[in-house]
Design a protein around this motif. Structure first.
Motif, PDB file in Angstrom:
ATOM      1  N   LYS A 180       0.852  -1.188   0.000  1.00 54.34           N
ATOM      2  CA  LYS A 180       0.000   0.000   0.000  1.00 54.34           C
ATOM      3  C   LYS A 180       0.892   1.244   0.000  1.00 54.34           C
ATOM      4  N   LYS A 181       0.301   2.385  -0.128  1.00 53.66           N
ATOM      5  CA  LYS A 181       1.064   3.634  -0.171  1.00 53.66           C
ATOM      6  C   LYS A 181       1.924   3.783   1.080  1.00 53.66           C
ATOM      7  N   GLY A 182       3.193   4.091   0.873  1.00 52.72           N
ATOM      8  CA  GLY A 182       4.100   4.310   1.999  1.00 52.72           C
ATOM      9  C   GLY A 182       4.744   3.042   2.531  1.00 52.72           C
ATOM     10  N   GLU A 183       4.471   1.893   1.924  1.00 58.03           N
ATOM     11  CA  GLU A 183       5.023   0.624   2.413  1.00 58.03           C
ATOM     12  C   GLU A 183       6.159   0.126   1.515  1.00 58.03           C
ATOM     13  N   TYR A 184       7.006  -0.705   2.087  1.00 58.90           N
ATOM     14  CA  TYR A 184       8.012  -1.440   1.329  1.00 58.90           C
ATOM     15  C   TYR A 184       8.184  -2.794   2.004  1.00 58.90           C
ATOM     16  N   TYR A 185       8.812  -3.715   1.292  1.00 58.59           N
ATOM     17  CA  TYR A 185       8.994  -5.053   1.850  1.00 58.59           C
ATOM     18  C   TYR A 185      10.232  -5.124   2.743  1.00 58.59           C
ATOM     19  N   GLN A 186       9.998  -5.524   3.971  1.00 58.30           N
ATOM     20  CA  GLN A 186      11.068  -5.827   4.920  1.00 58.30           C
ATOM     21  C   GLN A 186      11.150  -7.353   4.980  1.00 58.30           C
ATOM     22  N   ILE A 187      12.334  -7.906   4.726  1.00 58.64           N
ATOM     23  CA  ILE A 187      12.446  -9.354   4.532  1.00 58.64           C
ATOM     24  C   ILE A 187      13.396  -9.977   5.543  1.00 58.64           C
ATOM     25  N   LEU A 188      12.962 -11.092   6.100  1.00 60.01           N
ATOM     26  CA  LEU A 188      13.816 -11.908   6.950  1.00 60.01           C
ATOM     27  C   LEU A 188      14.112 -13.186   6.173  1.00 60.01           C
ATOM     28  N   ALA A 189      15.310 -13.279   5.631  1.00 55.89           N
ATOM     29  CA  ALA A 189      15.715 -14.445   4.846  1.00 55.89           C
ATOM     30  C   ALA A 189      15.964 -15.599   5.804  1.00 55.89           C
ATOM     31  N   LEU A 190      15.008 -16.492   5.891  1.00 55.91           N
ATOM     32  CA  LEU A 190      15.012 -17.520   6.932  1.00 55.91           C
ATOM     33  C   LEU A 190      14.432 -18.825   6.382  1.00 55.91           C
ATOM     34  N   PRO A 191      15.269 -19.793   6.016  1.00 54.86           N
ATOM     35  CA  PRO A 191      16.730 -19.723   5.924  1.00 54.86           C
ATOM     36  C   PRO A 191      17.133 -19.092   4.597  1.00 54.86           C
ATOM     37  N   PRO A 192      18.372 -18.627   4.486  1.00 50.34           N
ATOM     38  CA  PRO A 192      18.797 -18.009   3.227  1.00 50.34           C
ATOM     39  C   PRO A 192      19.091 -19.040   2.149  1.00 50.34           C
TER      40      PRO A 192
ATOM     41  N   ALA B 221       5.088  -6.274   4.822  1.00 52.27           N
ATOM     42  CA  ALA B 221       4.734  -5.021   4.157  1.00 52.27           C
ATOM     43  C   ALA B 221       4.833  -3.946   5.229  1.00 52.27           C
ATOM     44  N   TRP B 222       5.965  -3.254   5.246  1.00 52.15           N
ATOM     45  CA  TRP B 222       6.317  -2.400   6.378  1.00 52.15           C
ATOM     46  C   TRP B 222       6.052  -0.928   6.079  1.00 52.15           C
ATOM     47  N   ASN B 223       5.463  -0.251   7.067  1.00 53.36           N
ATOM     48  CA  ASN B 223       5.231   1.190   6.987  1.00 53.36           C
ATOM     49  C   ASN B 223       6.052   1.858   8.077  1.00 53.36           C
ATOM     50  N   ARG B 224       7.160   2.463   7.687  1.00 52.08           N
ATOM     51  CA  ARG B 224       8.074   3.041   8.673  1.00 52.08           C
ATOM     52  C   ARG B 224       7.437   4.197   9.435  1.00 52.08           C
ATOM     53  N   SER B 225       6.601   4.975   8.768  1.00 54.80           N
ATOM     54  CA  SER B 225       6.034   6.165   9.402  1.00 54.80           C
ATOM     55  C   SER B 225       5.118   5.818  10.578  1.00 54.80           C
ATOM     56  N   VAL B 226       4.457   4.664  10.545  1.00 53.45           N
ATOM     57  CA  VAL B 226       3.581   4.270  11.654  1.00 53.45           C
ATOM     58  C   VAL B 226       4.209   3.176  12.509  1.00 53.45           C
TER      59      VAL B 226
ATOM     60  N   GLU C 247       0.735  -9.559  12.631  1.00 50.73           N
ATOM     61  CA  GLU C 247       1.137  -8.154  12.651  1.00 50.73           C
ATOM     62  C   GLU C 247       2.480  -8.017  13.354  1.00 50.73           C
ATOM     63  N   VAL C 248       3.244  -7.023  12.914  1.00 50.41           N
ATOM     64  CA  VAL C 248       4.559  -6.764  13.502  1.00 50.41           C
ATOM     65  C   VAL C 248       4.680  -5.278  13.832  1.00 50.41           C
ATOM     66  N   ASP C 249       5.210  -4.976  15.038  1.00 53.98           N
ATOM     67  CA  ASP C 249       5.487  -3.586  15.391  1.00 53.98           C
ATOM     68  C   ASP C 249       6.997  -3.369  15.422  1.00 53.98           C
ATOM     69  N   SER C 250       7.414  -2.149  15.669  1.00 53.58           N
ATOM     70  CA  SER C 250       8.838  -1.802  15.620  1.00 53.58           C
ATOM     71  C   SER C 250       9.660  -2.597  16.621  1.00 53.58           C
ATOM     72  N   LYS C 251       9.123  -2.785  17.810  1.00 49.73           N
ATOM     73  CA  LYS C 251       9.856  -3.517  18.850  1.00 49.73           C
ATOM     74  C   LYS C 251      10.087  -4.965  18.435  1.00 49.73           C
ATOM     75  N   THR C 252       9.046  -5.594  17.912  1.00 54.60           N
ATOM     76  CA  THR C 252       9.161  -6.992  17.485  1.00 54.60           C
ATOM     77  C   THR C 252      10.112  -7.122  16.303  1.00 54.60           C
ATOM     78  N   LEU C 253      10.007  -6.187  15.355  1.00 50.77           N
ATOM     79  CA  LEU C 253      10.868  -6.230  14.179  1.00 50.77           C
ATOM     80  C   LEU C 253      12.338  -6.129  14.576  1.00 50.77           C
TER      81      LEU C 253
END
Length: 348
Positions: free
Chosen positions: A189-201, A249-254, A317-323
């Motif tokens: 969605k607007k303002g989002e980008y993919y934050q990826i945890l390569a697990l396993p790589p 799908a991460w939104n840094r602003s929120v 759902e993921v928040d900043s602390k969990t991420l």
């Protein structure tokens, strides 16, 4: 004195220009042996031009004289800068390929082989001998996989991934299938980008760096090897045994994001393609490249059907602390997220 140095500099530039012209003309002349001619879209050019140290002096002239199309028939294969400059011209109609290597401004090696997939797969012992002799100076796997996948009509964006990864393997294609799955199941969605945890790589993760710009350097990808993966023990829940990473799908602003854990079913892919998964590790025989090439070509037919092999395991759902926590070194994300119980540890 100044005039003398100016003349020396001009002579050096002239010498470089003549050398590059001689090399480029020589390369293109030899390429005619496999049907190359300017503007021929049936011939693929593969080269590490631009990556090999010093090869930039040939770039402008090669582009001008070759008449290649950037969206159809050239792949700039990623390589270490200390590797020699090479070119490979592949005719998809005949299967003929000529390999040309350049060193110190001179053509030092040429080799012509037929690398059409049907030919290689029907007589793997013969090609194995040539692989061992390094007929393309160690670039054999890169050339045969990129060439035959291109001949099958792969998307241009996938070729960019093959450039970066420097060959095509089932692991790379699995990454492309995951990208297509995410576009359907977790669109940005607007303002989002993919934050990826390569697990396993595995090779899949190079696709996300190219297509999503989710690179390690930008801290949009974290790479973690977890105990038990990719060969999980009995304590792993059955649903996690094919885990292929966590995608947010991460939104840094929120400071929040929607996450999915995905799986890729390698057993199903191998079974449908008619190959043994154990053959991937038989590096002492032809099997290691045979099964990769065969599965490459098979998976290309499923680029628009990613759900055949990719599935959603968890959604949360993921928040900043969990991420921050799951990305931290020493933290097992599967334990932290509550998907796997921590093993009881004993002390001697």
């Amino acid at each position: 004195m100044l005039l003398r140095w100016v003349l020396v500099a001009l002579l050096m530039l002239l010498a470089i220009g003549q050398a590059s012209a001689s090399v480029v003309d020589g390369v293109l002349e030899k390429a005619k042996e496999v049907g190359y001619c300017k503007g021929n879209a049936d011939v693929l050019v593969m080269t590490n031009l631009g990556y090999s140290k010093g090869s930039e002096v040939y770039m402008d002239e090669f582009i001008e004289k070759s008449g290649i199309s950037f969206d159809k028939n050239i792949v700039f294969v990623h390589s270490p800068y200390y590797k020699p400059l090479w070119f490979a011209f592949f005719n998809k109609t005949t299967g003929d390929c000529i390999y040309i290597e350049v060193k110190n401004g001179k053509i030092v090696k040429t080799a012509k082989e037929n690398i059409k997939a049907d030919r290689l797969l029907s007589n793997p012992e013969d090609w194995e001998k040539k692989m061992r002799k390094k007929v393309f100076n160690g670039n054999e796997f890169s050339i045969i996989t990129i060439a035959n996948v291109w001949a099958k009509g792969c998307p241009y964006e996938f070729l960019k991934c093959a450039e970066f990864h420097n060959h095509v393997c089932p692991g790379l294609i699995s990454g492309y299938l995951i990208v297509k799955f995410l576009e359907k199941e977790l669109p940005l969605k607007k303002g989002e980008y993919y934050q990826i945890l390569a697990l396993p790589p595995w090779c899949k993760d190079d696709v996300f760096q190219v297509l999503f710009d989710s690179t390690v350097g930008k801290r949009r990808m974290y790479v973690k090897a977890v105990d038990g993966l990719p060969f999980p023990s009995k304590q792993f829940p059955e649903e996690l045994k094919n885990i292929a990473g966590i995608y947010i799908a991460w939104n840094r602003s929120v400071g929040k994001g929607k996450a999915v854990m995905l799986a890729f079913d390698w057993d199903k892919a191998c079974k449908m393609a008619g190959i043994n998964r154990s053959d991937f590790k038989k590096f002492g025989t032809y099997h290691w490249w045979y099964v990769r090439l065969k599965l490459d070509l098979f998976l290309m037919d499923y680029l628009d059907k990613p759900e055949t092999f990719v599935s959603k395991v968890k959604e949360f759902e993921v928040d900043s602390k969990t991420l921050k926590k799951i990305n931290t070194a020493g933290v097992d994300p599967l334990v932290e997220l509550g998907f796997v119980k921590a093993e009881a540890k004993t002390e001697e």
